[in-house]
Design a protein around this motif. Structure first.
Motif, short mmCIF file in Angstrom:
data_model
loop_
_atom_site.label_atom_id
_atom_site.label_comp_id
_atom_site.label_asym_id
_atom_site.label_seq_id
_atom_site.Cartn_x
_atom_site.Cartn_y
_atom_site.Cartn_z
N GLN A 161 5.94 -6.09 -5.71
CA GLN A 161 7.26 -6.43 -5.17
C GLN A 161 7.69 -5.34 -4.19
OE1 GLN A 161 9.63 -8.58 -4.13
NE2 GLN A 161 9.42 -9.48 -6.16
N TYR A 162 8.46 -5.70 -3.20
CA TYR A 162 8.95 -4.71 -2.24
C TYR A 162 9.78 -3.65 -2.96
CZ TYR A 162 7.74 -7.66 1.78
OH TYR A 162 7.09 -8.40 2.73
N ASN A 202 0.85 -1.19 0.00
CA ASN A 202 0.00 0.00 0.00
C ASN A 202 0.88 1.23 0.00
OD1 ASN A 202 -2.47 -1.43 0.16
ND2 ASN A 202 -2.06 -1.82 2.32
N GLY A 203 0.38 2.26 -0.58
CA GLY A 203 1.13 3.51 -0.61
C GLY A 203 0.60 4.39 -1.72
N GLU A 204 1.00 5.63 -1.66
CA GLU A 204 0.59 6.57 -2.69
C GLU A 204 1.42 6.34 -3.95
OE1 GLU A 204 0.27 10.66 -1.59
OE2 GLU A 204 -0.32 10.14 0.46
N THR A 205 0.82 6.61 -5.08
CA THR A 205 1.51 6.45 -6.35
C THR A 205 2.64 7.47 -6.46
OG1 THR A 205 -0.49 5.64 -7.42
CG2 THR A 205 1.22 6.51 -8.86
N GLU A 242 9.44 2.46 -5.97
CA GLU A 242 8.25 2.75 -5.17
C GLU A 242 6.98 2.56 -6.00
OE1 GLU A 242 8.27 6.53 -3.14
OE2 GLU A 242 10.36 6.23 -2.51
N TYR A 243 7.03 2.96 -7.26
CA TYR A 243 5.83 2.85 -8.10
C TYR A 243 5.43 1.40 -8.34
CZ TYR A 243 2.59 3.06 -11.93
OH TYR A 243 1.47 2.87 -12.72
N VAL A 244 6.38 0.55 -8.71
CA VAL A 244 6.01 -0.84 -9.02
C VAL A 244 5.51 -1.57 -7.78
CG1 VAL A 244 7.51 -1.02 -11.04
CG2 VAL A 244 8.35 -1.83 -8.84
N SER A 245 5.96 -1.16 -6.60
CA SER A 245 5.51 -1.86 -5.39
C SER A 245 4.03 -1.66 -5.15
CB SER A 245 6.30 -1.38 -4.17
OG SER A 245 5.92 -0.07 -3.78
N THR A 246 3.44 -0.58 -5.71
CA THR A 246 2.02 -0.32 -5.49
C THR A 246 1.15 -0.79 -6.66
OG1 THR A 246 2.22 1.93 -6.39
CG2 THR A 246 2.52 1.66 -4.01
#
Length: 196
Positions: A151-152, A106-109, A190-194
């Protein structure tokens, strides 16, 4: 007619080889027991620095295990873990993890990461990640391009830095990562993790 019969026979032989090479997820679960300490019981990673193996393409997982076994990919812990595995063991473990659901992060794009992932950076010659890893991060199992969604971020960032430093063998990813700044690497990770 003989040519058609021959080609049909070759085609059936090829199919038989593919079926024979497939892994058994139930057997793989038992064989993957030792992997849980780092990769989590169901392949979702025990810590963000370890890759999530859940829902990854079995063909990609098999290739990575093979590369660790032959030390084409060098990482001492994984080289030692893969060394005693048979080809069937690797197929079974890959099939097990491929059958597990991945947990999404979870997280912002990250807007810079999204732009890089979807459009690349024409100014520095970085292609869009979607060309190989798909718009949703599903990868391409036929080409052995891994799935990235969920993925992390820490693992993706480390991997891109490894490619940039020439520590991973994939020439195409080395070339791409070499053109990425540290800020771009962090953003796309960060983007691919979400991605879901």
């Amino acid at each position: 007619m003989r040519v058609i019969t021959y080609l049909a026979g070759v085609g059936l032989l090829g199919c038989a080889t593919l079926v024979q090479a497939a892994g058994n997820p139930a057997e793989g679960k038992e064989k993957a027991a030792a992997c849980g300490g780092c990769h989590g019981e169901n392949g979702n990673g025990a810590a963000p620095i370890f890759p999530k193996l859940a829902d990854q393409h079995a063909s990609y997982l098999f290739k990575q295990l093979s590369d660790f076994k032959t030390q084409r990919r060098v990482e001492p812990t994984m080289n030692a873990m893969a060394e005693p595995l048979s080809e069937q063991d690797m197929h079974d473990i890959a099939a097990y993890y491929a059958a597990q659901p991945i947990t999404a992060e979870n997280g912002e794009t990250n807007r810079l990461g999204e732009k890089l992932y979807r459009s690349g950076n024409p100014a520095s010659g970085v292609p869009a990640c979607t060309g190989c890893h798909s718009p949703e991060g599903a990868g391409n199992p036929q080409a052995n391009f891994p799935q990235l969604h969920g993925q992390y971020a820490a693992y993706v960032e480390k991997t891109l830095h490894d490619f940039k430093a020439g520590e991973r063998a994939n020439a195409m990813m080395r070339t791409i990562a070499a053109k990425l700044s540290d800020a771009e690497i962090s953003a796309v990770a960060e983007y691919v993790s979400t991605l879901k």
